[in-house]
Design a protein around this motif. Structure first.
Motif, PDB file in Angstrom:
ATOM      1  N   LEU A   1      46.866 209.454 118.142  1.00  0.00           N
ATOM      2  CA  LEU A   1      46.757 208.862 119.466  1.00  0.00           C
ATOM      3  C   LEU A   1      47.891 207.885 119.710  1.00  0.00           C
ATOM      4  O   LEU A   1      48.412 207.263 118.773  1.00  0.00           O
ATOM      5  CB  LEU A   1      45.424 208.121 119.600  1.00  0.00           C
ATOM      6  CG  LEU A   1      44.161 208.964 119.752  1.00  0.00           C
ATOM      7  CD1 LEU A   1      42.938 208.083 119.567  1.00  0.00           C
ATOM      8  CD2 LEU A   1      44.123 209.639 121.112  1.00  0.00           C
ATOM      9  N   ASP A   2      48.275 207.735 120.980  1.00  0.00           N
ATOM     10  CA  ASP A   2      49.281 206.745 121.328  1.00  0.00           C
ATOM     11  C   ASP A   2      48.825 205.375 120.837  1.00  0.00           C
ATOM     12  O   ASP A   2      47.681 204.959 121.070  1.00  0.00           O
ATOM     13  CB  ASP A   2      49.488 206.704 122.844  1.00  0.00           C
ATOM     14  CG  ASP A   2      50.135 207.977 123.368  1.00  0.00           C
ATOM     15  OD1 ASP A   2      50.718 208.717 122.557  1.00  0.00           O
ATOM     16  OD2 ASP A   2      50.034 208.230 124.582  1.00  0.00           O
ATOM     17  N   GLY A   3      49.718 204.682 120.167  1.00  0.00           N
ATOM     18  CA  GLY A   3      49.370 203.365 119.640  1.00  0.00           C
ATOM     19  C   GLY A   3      48.810 203.399 118.236  1.00  0.00           C
ATOM     20  O   GLY A   3      48.739 202.363 117.566  1.00  0.00           O
ATOM     21  N   GLU A   4      48.391 204.577 117.780  1.00  0.00           N
ATOM     22  CA  GLU A   4      47.879 204.725 116.415  1.00  0.00           C
ATOM     23  C   GLU A   4      49.012 205.142 115.481  1.00  0.00           C
ATOM     24  O   GLU A   4      49.849 205.960 115.847  1.00  0.00           O
ATOM     25  CB  GLU A   4      46.772 205.769 116.362  1.00  0.00           C
ATOM     26  CG  GLU A   4      45.490 205.361 117.083  1.00  0.00           C
ATOM     27  CD  GLU A   4      44.742 204.267 116.357  1.00  0.00           C
ATOM     28  OE1 GLU A   4      44.841 204.193 115.120  1.00  0.00           O
ATOM     29  OE2 GLU A   4      44.066 203.469 117.028  1.00  0.00           O
ATOM     30  N   GLN A   5      49.037 204.578 114.303  1.00  0.00           N
ATOM     31  CA  GLN A   5      50.053 204.906 113.324  1.00  0.00           C
ATOM     32  C   GLN A   5      49.468 205.815 112.245  1.00  0.00           C
ATOM     33  O   GLN A   5      48.294 205.707 111.906  1.00  0.00           O
ATOM     34  CB  GLN A   5      50.598 203.632 112.673  1.00  0.00           C
ATOM     35  CG  GLN A   5      51.284 202.691 113.647  1.00  0.00           C
ATOM     36  CD  GLN A   5      52.503 203.308 114.288  1.00  0.00           C
ATOM     37  OE1 GLN A   5      53.288 203.996 113.632  1.00  0.00           O
ATOM     38  NE2 GLN A   5      52.674 203.078 115.581  1.00  0.00           N
ATOM     39  N   PRO A   6      50.273 206.722 111.716  1.00  0.00           N
ATOM     40  CA  PRO A   6      49.784 207.546 110.607  1.00  0.00           C
ATOM     41  C   PRO A   6      49.439 206.670 109.415  1.00  0.00           C
ATOM     42  O   PRO A   6      49.928 205.538 109.306  1.00  0.00           O
ATOM     43  CB  PRO A   6      50.957 208.483 110.302  1.00  0.00           C
ATOM     44  CG  PRO A   6      52.151 207.823 110.908  1.00  0.00           C
ATOM     45  CD  PRO A   6      51.662 207.043 112.077  1.00  0.00           C
ATOM     46  N   PRO A   7      48.599 207.145 108.515  1.00  0.00           N
ATOM     47  CA  PRO A   7      48.178 206.310 107.380  1.00  0.00           C
ATOM     48  C   PRO A   7      49.356 205.947 106.485  1.00  0.00           C
ATOM     49  O   PRO A   7      50.325 206.685 106.370  1.00  0.00           O
ATOM     50  CB  PRO A   7      47.185 207.216 106.642  1.00  0.00           C
ATOM     51  CG  PRO A   7      47.579 208.607 107.033  1.00  0.00           C
ATOM     52  CD  PRO A   7      48.056 208.504 108.449  1.00  0.00           C
ATOM     53  N   LYS A   8      49.228 204.781 105.860  1.00  0.00           N
ATOM     54  CA  LYS A   8      50.252 204.316 104.921  1.00  0.00           C
ATOM     55  C   LYS A   8      49.585 203.950 103.605  1.00  0.00           C
ATOM     56  O   LYS A   8      48.437 203.528 103.585  1.00  0.00           O
ATOM     57  CB  LYS A   8      50.986 203.092 105.470  1.00  0.00           C
ATOM     58  CG  LYS A   8      51.990 203.380 106.558  1.00  0.00           C
ATOM     59  CD  LYS A   8      52.765 202.126 106.923  1.00  0.00           C
ATOM     60  CE  LYS A   8      53.825 202.433 107.991  1.00  0.00           C
ATOM     61  NZ  LYS A   8      54.615 201.215 108.320  1.00  0.00           N
ATOM     62  N   ALA A   9      50.333 204.113 102.526  1.00  0.00           N
ATOM     63  CA  ALA A   9      49.857 203.690 101.208  1.00  0.00           C
ATOM     64  C   ALA A   9      50.876 202.734 100.612  1.00  0.00           C
ATOM     65  O   ALA A   9      52.087 202.890 100.796  1.00  0.00           O
ATOM     66  CB  ALA A   9      49.667 204.888 100.287  1.00  0.00           C
ATOM     67  N   THR A  10      50.382 201.739  99.899  1.00  0.00           N
ATOM     68  CA  THR A  10      51.249 200.747  99.264  1.00  0.00           C
ATOM     69  C   THR A  10      51.873 201.319  97.995  1.00  0.00           C
ATOM     70  O   THR A  10      51.219 202.016  97.219  1.00  0.00           O
ATOM     71  CB  THR A  10      50.436 199.497  98.910  1.00  0.00           C
ATOM     72  OG1 THR A  10      49.900 198.940 100.117  1.00  0.00           O
ATOM     73  CG2 THR A  10      51.301 198.458  98.212  1.00  0.00           C
ATOM     74  N   LEU A  11      53.145 201.017  97.798  1.00  0.00           N
ATOM     75  CA  LEU A  11      53.868 201.418  96.593  1.00  0.00           C
ATOM     76  C   LEU A  11      54.282 200.173  95.830  1.00  0.00           C
ATOM     77  O   LEU A  11      54.730 199.181  96.424  1.00  0.00           O
ATOM     78  CB  LEU A  11      55.091 202.251  96.947  1.00  0.00           C
ATOM     79  CG  LEU A  11      54.818 203.571  97.673  1.00  0.00           C
ATOM     80  CD1 LEU A  11      56.124 204.225  98.092  1.00  0.00           C
ATOM     81  CD2 LEU A  11      54.003 204.511  96.803  1.00  0.00           C
ATOM     82  N   VAL A  12      54.132 200.229  94.508  1.00  0.00           N
ATOM     83  CA  VAL A  12      54.485 199.082  93.658  1.00  0.00           C
ATOM     84  C   VAL A  12      55.429 199.532  92.548  1.00  0.00           C
ATOM     85  O   VAL A  12      55.529 200.719  92.239  1.00  0.00           O
ATOM     86  CB  VAL A  12      53.222 198.431  93.041  1.00  0.00           C
ATOM     87  CG1 VAL A  12      52.305 197.895  94.124  1.00  0.00           C
ATOM     88  CG2 VAL A  12      52.494 199.425  92.135  1.00  0.00           C
ATOM     89  N   ALA A  13      56.089 198.561  91.939  1.00  0.00           N
ATOM     90  CA  ALA A  13      56.981 198.863  90.816  1.00  0.00           C
ATOM     91  C   ALA A  13      56.165 199.348  89.621  1.00  0.00           C
ATOM     92  O   ALA A  13      55.134 198.773  89.288  1.00  0.00           O
ATOM     93  CB  ALA A  13      57.778 197.626  90.435  1.00  0.00           C
TER      94      ALA A  13
END
Length: 414
Positions: A362-374
């Motif tokens: 939807l407009d204004g909605e962002q695709p999911p993100k996952a955190t990346l760590v070292a």
């Protein structure tokens, strides 16, 4: 001979479908002028048909009426127990054949009673009375409806009355017009800001003045077209609009919302809604793209580190809603350069998915993100190592410049 040839073609097509599990199921056939389907858990658009076409919404208009009533209550301008007496204009709707969903009379009703019958039974006179309670008159309330529509980004919407009736039935000039995409914005605003509205719209009947009335929604539990997990939301019907329905259901931890406008029959709007919700639950699967703790193919640059690149891993499972048979979307990594020292498990970036025709939000909605760590520790490099790298980088730049010069320019430098 021809019949045998056709038979073998059919067998071959069936065989290819069985042998190729990557064939995506066809999207549902929706017999309506406009439609849209969204997974509320992810904000992902799963289906659309003429989503921007401006169409009459009929009594789905009452979602905006109910939304503004809730805002007035939250602002302290109204209260649930406040009593309101329908005006002569509102009561006139009870005298018109086919329009009196609830035959209100000339007596006080609470805002809560009017709100419930407007949503559950689609009472036109209740919607008009609520509009009058908020703004003093239906005309002033319509102005507020259109202002709020603009604020919600409903660019294809114009409201002319509080009930959703056509101009002749409503006794007011102009027609209500909107689109499936705009109604999706309105429904999302209602559900996000006032999720307890579902406690009302999931009721199969409403009592008022000692009389019980069935809900207009036939997909609720206990009704003839009941659908597992159905929570409402709002029906709408006029001669111009046809049969419309905004439906929300929940199942197995997911919630989906659909809009159907301009179906040809009462049962047709529910058939279309069932097809859409079955499609959402049956053909879309939360698919893990990265496991928890998985080292990803990309690495992060570590300025001033003993090693200049560090491996990176996830902190949790990264999953995306994908239609069966569709290709897995490409991963997009965001790993800005960092500096030493770098500790294990320090956040260094994120990963998301690339948008495509099969992965839309939807407009204004962002695709999911996952955190990346070292995934490893990188200490600061020694002074000698840093100087050696700096000298090497300088030589690389010199070679690059010389490589771009002509032979004459190089001789002049010598």
């Amino acid at each position: 001979m021809k019949a045998r040839w056709m038979m073998w073609l059919l067998i071959g097509a069936i065989f290819m479908n069985i042998m190729n599990p990557n064939n995506a199921a066809a999207a549902p056939s929706v017999e309506a002028s406009g439609a849209m389907l969204v997974d509320l858990t992810t904000g992902q658009v799963l289906f659309s048909k003429e989503e921007d076409a401006m169409l009459p919404p009929a009594s789905i208009t009452k979602l905006m009426t109910a939304f503004l009533v809730r805002e007035a209550i939250e602002a302290g301008e109204l209260s649930w127990n406040q009593e309101v007496t329908p005006s002569a204009e509102a009561l006139a709707l009870t005298q018109k054949p086919g329009l009196a969903r609830i035959p209100l009379v000339n007596k006080p009703y609470t805002v809560k009673e009017l709100y419930d019958v407007a949503l559950i039974r689609s009472a036109n006179e209740a919607a008009v009375t609520l509009g009058e309670a908020v703004s003093g008159s239906e005309a002033a309330f319509v102005e507020l409806m259109n202002e709020r529509a603009t604020a919600l980004g409903m660019t294809q919407t114009t409201f002319a009355n509080a009930s959703g009736l056509d101009s002749v039935s409503a006794g007011r000039p102009g027609e209500n017009l909107t689109s499936a995409s705009d109604l999706m914005k309105l429904a999302l605003a209602c559900l996000t800001k006032y999720p307890d509205v579902l406690d009302v719209t999931k009721q199969a009947y409403v009592d008022i003045d000692g009389v019980r009335f069935e809900a207009t929604n036939r997909m609720l539990a206990g009704r003839d077209l009941s659908y597992t997990g159905m929570l409402g939301f709002k029906t709408g019907t006029t001669d111009d609009a046809g049969y419309c329905f905004v439906g929300v259901s929940t199942r197995d931890g997911r919630t989906v919302l659909s809009v159907v406008l301009g179906a040809k029959t009462d049962e047709g709007r529910y058939t279309a809604t069932k097809a859409l919700h079955d499609y959402a639950y049956g053909e879309f699967v939360m698919t893990p793209l990265l496991r928890s703790g998985e080292v990803v193919p990309e690495s992060v640059f570590v300025a001033g580190g003993e090693t200049e690149r560090a491996t990176v891993r996830t902190t949790s499972t990264f999953e995306v809603l994908i239609e069966k048979g569709q290709e897995v979307p490409s991963l997009v990594y965001d790993l800005p350069d960092t500096t030493a020292p770098l500790a294990t498990d320090k956040q260094v970036g994120t990963v998301t998915v690339e948008l495509s025709e099969s992965v839309r939000y939807l407009d204004g909605e962002q695709p999911p993100k996952a955190t990346l760590v070292a995934a490893e520790t990188v200490d600061t490099a020694s002074f000698l190592t840093r100087m050696t790298r700096a000298f090497s980088d300088f030589l690389d730049e010199v070679r690059l410049v010389l490589g771009k010069l002509s032979l004459v320019d190089r001789l002049e430098l010598l």
